[in-house]
Design an enzyme around this catalytic site. Structure first.
Site, PDB file in Angstrom:
ATOM      1  N   ASN A 334       6.769   2.426  13.641  1.00  0.00           N
ATOM      2  CA  ASN A 334       7.446   2.366  14.939  1.00  0.00           C
ATOM      3  C   ASN A 334       8.603   1.375  14.879  1.00  0.00           C
ATOM      4  O   ASN A 334       8.551   0.289  15.444  1.00  0.00           O
ATOM      5  CB  ASN A 334       6.434   1.975  16.026  1.00  0.00           C
ATOM      6  CG  ASN A 334       7.019   2.102  17.413  1.00  0.00           C
ATOM      7  OD1 ASN A 334       8.185   2.477  17.577  1.00  0.00           O
ATOM      8  ND2 ASN A 334       6.228   1.806  18.423  1.00  0.00           N
ATOM      9  N   HIS A 386       7.853  16.880  -0.975  1.00  0.00           N
ATOM     10  CA  HIS A 386       8.263  18.286  -1.041  1.00  0.00           C
ATOM     11  C   HIS A 386       7.640  19.015  -2.233  1.00  0.00           C
ATOM     12  O   HIS A 386       7.775  20.225  -2.360  1.00  0.00           O
ATOM     13  CB  HIS A 386       9.792  18.378  -1.095  1.00  0.00           C
ATOM     14  CG  HIS A 386      10.333  19.610  -0.422  1.00  0.00           C
ATOM     15  ND1 HIS A 386       9.538  20.684  -0.077  1.00  0.00           N
ATOM     16  CD2 HIS A 386      11.586  19.940  -0.020  1.00  0.00           C
ATOM     17  CE1 HIS A 386      10.280  21.620   0.489  1.00  0.00           C
ATOM     18  NE2 HIS A 386      11.532  21.187   0.545  1.00  0.00           N
ATOM     19  N   ASP A 390       5.775  22.125   2.325  1.00  0.00           N
ATOM     20  CA  ASP A 390       7.034  22.818   2.601  1.00  0.00           C
ATOM     21  C   ASP A 390       7.546  22.457   3.994  1.00  0.00           C
ATOM     22  O   ASP A 390       6.800  21.935   4.835  1.00  0.00           O
ATOM     23  CB  ASP A 390       6.888  24.333   2.424  1.00  0.00           C
ATOM     24  CG  ASP A 390       5.688  24.866   3.158  1.00  0.00           C
ATOM     25  OD1 ASP A 390       5.482  24.424   4.305  1.00  0.00           O
ATOM     26  OD2 ASP A 390       4.954  25.695   2.590  1.00  0.00           O
TER      27      ASP A 390
HETATM   28  N1  COA Z   1      10.687   2.257  22.040  1.00  0.00           N
HETATM   29  C1  COA Z   1      10.733   1.407  23.062  1.00  0.00           C
HETATM   30  N2  COA Z   1       9.733   0.541  23.378  1.00  0.00           N
HETATM   31  C2  COA Z   1       8.629   0.580  22.595  1.00  0.00           C
HETATM   32  C3  COA Z   1       8.513   1.460  21.499  1.00  0.00           C
HETATM   33  C4  COA Z   1       9.597   2.316  21.233  1.00  0.00           C
HETATM   34  N3  COA Z   1       9.554   3.167  20.221  1.00  0.00           N
HETATM   35  N4  COA Z   1       7.316   1.264  20.930  1.00  0.00           N
HETATM   36  C5  COA Z   1       6.701   0.312  21.627  1.00  0.00           C
HETATM   37  N5  COA Z   1       7.492  -0.110  22.626  1.00  0.00           N
HETATM   38  C6  COA Z   1       7.199  -1.156  23.580  1.00  0.00           C
HETATM   39  C7  COA Z   1       5.726  -1.331  23.777  1.00  0.00           C
HETATM   40  O1  COA Z   1       5.235  -0.402  24.687  1.00  0.00           O
HETATM   41  C8  COA Z   1       5.647  -2.756  24.260  1.00  0.00           C
HETATM   42  O2  COA Z   1       6.033  -2.811  25.608  1.00  0.00           O
HETATM   43  P1  COA Z   1       5.050  -3.416  26.734  1.00  0.00           P
HETATM   44  O3  COA Z   1       5.089  -4.888  26.531  1.00  0.00           O
HETATM   45  O4  COA Z   1       5.587  -2.922  28.001  1.00  0.00           O
HETATM   46  O5  COA Z   1       3.671  -2.876  26.479  1.00  0.00           O
HETATM   47  C9  COA Z   1       6.703  -3.418  23.447  1.00  0.00           C
HETATM   48  O6  COA Z   1       7.592  -2.404  23.030  1.00  0.00           O
HETATM   49  C10 COA Z   1       6.169  -4.172  22.245  1.00  0.00           C
HETATM   50  O7  COA Z   1       5.253  -3.350  21.534  1.00  0.00           O
HETATM   51  P2  COA Z   1       4.355  -3.980  20.363  1.00  0.00           P
HETATM   52  O8  COA Z   1       3.560  -5.109  20.906  1.00  0.00           O
HETATM   53  O9  COA Z   1       5.212  -4.307  19.196  1.00  0.00           O
HETATM   54  O10 COA Z   1       3.275  -2.866  20.017  1.00  0.00           O
HETATM   55  P3  COA Z   1       3.409  -1.432  19.336  1.00  0.00           P
HETATM   56  O11 COA Z   1       2.001  -0.980  19.218  1.00  0.00           O
HETATM   57  O12 COA Z   1       4.309  -0.557  20.077  1.00  0.00           O
HETATM   58  O13 COA Z   1       3.993  -1.694  17.892  1.00  0.00           O
HETATM   59  C11 COA Z   1       4.045  -2.465  15.638  1.00  0.00           C
HETATM   60  C12 COA Z   1       3.256  -2.398  16.955  1.00  0.00           C
HETATM   61  C13 COA Z   1       3.190  -3.239  14.666  1.00  0.00           C
HETATM   62  C14 COA Z   1       4.299  -1.075  15.140  1.00  0.00           C
HETATM   63  C15 COA Z   1       5.405  -3.196  15.891  1.00  0.00           C
HETATM   64  O14 COA Z   1       5.159  -4.464  16.426  1.00  0.00           O
HETATM   65  C16 COA Z   1       6.236  -3.350  14.633  1.00  0.00           C
HETATM   66  O15 COA Z   1       6.006  -4.212  13.785  1.00  0.00           O
HETATM   67  N6  COA Z   1       7.280  -2.483  14.513  1.00  0.00           N
HETATM   68  C17 COA Z   1       8.206  -2.533  13.382  1.00  0.00           C
HETATM   69  C18 COA Z   1       7.767  -1.572  12.292  1.00  0.00           C
HETATM   70  C19 COA Z   1       8.709  -1.633  11.103  1.00  0.00           C
HETATM   71  O16 COA Z   1       9.202  -2.680  10.727  1.00  0.00           O
HETATM   72  N7  COA Z   1       8.976  -0.471  10.512  1.00  0.00           N
HETATM   73  C20 COA Z   1       9.894  -0.367   9.432  1.00  0.00           C
HETATM   74  C21 COA Z   1       9.161  -0.191   8.152  1.00  0.00           C
HETATM   75  S1  COA Z   1      10.296  -0.056   6.789  1.00  0.00           S
END
Ligand code: COA
Length: 416
Positions: A334, A386, A390
């Protein structure tokens, strides 16, 4: 080899058995080393952030012989980097009665069992004792009693304040960081989780990635989460969107098990995994880590949320164990919590698929009557191996995942 990354003691300090000495990090996990003895710290063998070698002395402890438990050596050695072994070391010689699960819970929350009053038979420490101890320390709300007592909803004024509308699209403003300009190049070793990233991503490069993207209308899900979030909060759990994304993925994997499979190194056999251990990419201070929620196929959305809370707490404390970080079968990332729309996620071998989610934003869209409405839109980007998956399979899976999230009530039909 492991990196000593946090220290709780200095030379001359007195320590008791089970007191934390330091934290060490390998490319697999981060572990707190505890003292085996009562005594005084006489020598530290490493400076902070230095590489400590497994089997070599870490610290010299002078033992108080009058205590009568004089060990044969006065040196604590760096144990192998395994969470389980750490648990074992901490348990060794301890007379407190508690199951391994309870010991683990205590360890994960840095609670000494000797400080907890056990309410079970023969003063056995129960899970509730740990949770009560924790609640007293933090003032947290406890989950409902396992005996099935129903906790009545609190009056509105005592619950968490209702989240403002359209909260989902609020991405935090970029954090301003101190501007550093030293004028000199700097070379530093790649250690810890970054080292694991080098290994995994180099292996991932061998996989021919197929990419597929789509747009998801989360208007109904955003509303549903607003309703469920306070209920989960009363039960002590933060409910984000991830548990829904994860559960919908698992329901989709039941119909497309090839996406929850692994390919052997010689590309001769595919193994369809029975468990849906869904990895969640986490951005932590130590770098990118991907712990997984085990057996999502038998978990409720609430259970997933609760497990995700646990993984996030441990992840941000740098305390995730090997078990949480291994055995993943499918991954979701995410990145939308930070920003962005489309990405090109990289598959984590031996897995064969990964999905990355962009930020949820309010955008104008048309409803069935051709009227413009405020829609909560999120983009998803999938990557699949892939060689065995598919494009049509990936697209069908994505359509199914999308339909569960766009009509969250439809998930009820398939929930077990
Ligand atoms: N768009 C907008 N807001 C979002 C969202 C999105 N895609 N996803 C979550 N939110 C919101 C959540 O609902 C939360 O809001 P709230 O306080 O109103 O509840 C807020 O953003 C913070 O969310 P978070 O506490 O981070 O929880 P989460 O379960 O949504 O995400 C993780 C958890 C661990 C996935 C996130 O903290 C994280 O680390 N993301 C980065 C991942 C990453 O680095 N990916 C790249 C890999 S190369």
């Amino acid at each position: 080899m492991c990196l000593e990354c946090k220290r709780y003691i200095k030379e001359g300090d007195s320590v008791s058995q089970f007191d934390s000495i330091c934290e060490v990090q390998s490319d697999k996990a981060s572990v707190t080393i505890t003292s085996r003895y009562d005594g005084i710290i006489r020598k530290l063998h490493y400076n902070l952030d230095e590489i400590a070698y497994v089997g070599k002395p870490l610290v010299d402890i002078e033992i108080d012989a009058s205590k009568g438990v004089a060990p044969e050596e006065d040196v604590v050695e760096t144990p192998p980097m395994s969470h389980e072994e750490h648990t074992h070391q901490e348990i060794k010689g301890h007379k407190t009665l508690a199951t391994p699960a309870v010991r683990r819970l205590a360890m994960e929350n840095n609670i000494k069992l000797s400080e907890v009053v056990g309410t079970g038979k023969d003063n056995r420490i129960l899970k509730e004792d740990i949770l009560n101890y924790l609640a007293k320390q933090t003032g947290a709300i406890l989950p409902p009693s396992p005996k099935g007592e129903i906790i009545p909803p609190l009056p509105k004024s005592e619950t968490m304040p209702a989240a403002p509308k359209d909260k989902a699209r609020k991405i935090p403003l970029p954090v301003s960081r101190p501007l550093v300009f030293s004028g000199k190049d700097k070379t530093e070793p790649i250690t810890g989780f970054h080292k694991a990233m080098v290994k995994t991503m180099s292996a991932a490069l061998k996989i021919p990635h197929f990419g597929y993207c789509d747009e998801i209308d989360l208007t109904q899900l955003v509303q549903l989460r607003e309703e469920l979030k306070p209920l989960a909060q009363i039960r002590g759990v933060k409910l984000s969107f991830m548990p829904f994304f994860i559960k919908a993925a698992s329901l989709g994997l039941l119909q497309y098990p090839i996406l929850n499979a692994s390919l052997d190194e010689s590309c001769q056999n595919v193994t369809y995994k029975a468990s849906h251990n869904i990895g969640v990419a986490m951005d932590t201070e130590q770098g990118l880590i991907v712990p997984n929620v085990k057996n999502v196929q038998v978990c409720s959305v609430f259970e997933i949320a609760s497990e995700l809370n646990r993984l996030q707490a441990l992840g941000s404390a740098g305390q995730l164990g090997t078990n949480d970080l291994t055995g993943g079968t499918f991954t979701l990332s995410n990145i939308g919590t930070i920003g962005g729309t489309y990405t090109k996620p990289v598959i984590l071998p031996p897995e064969v698929a990964i999905g990355a989610l962009g930020k949820i934003q309010v955008l104008p869209r048309f409803n069935g009557k051709g009227e413009v409405f405020k829609a909560q839109i999120m983009n998803v980007s999938w990557s699949a191996d892939h060689r065995i998956i598919d494009g049509a399979t990936m697209a069908r899976f994505s359509n199914l995942w999308k339909s569960y999230l766009e009509n969250p009530a439809s998930m009820l039909l398939d929930l077990k």
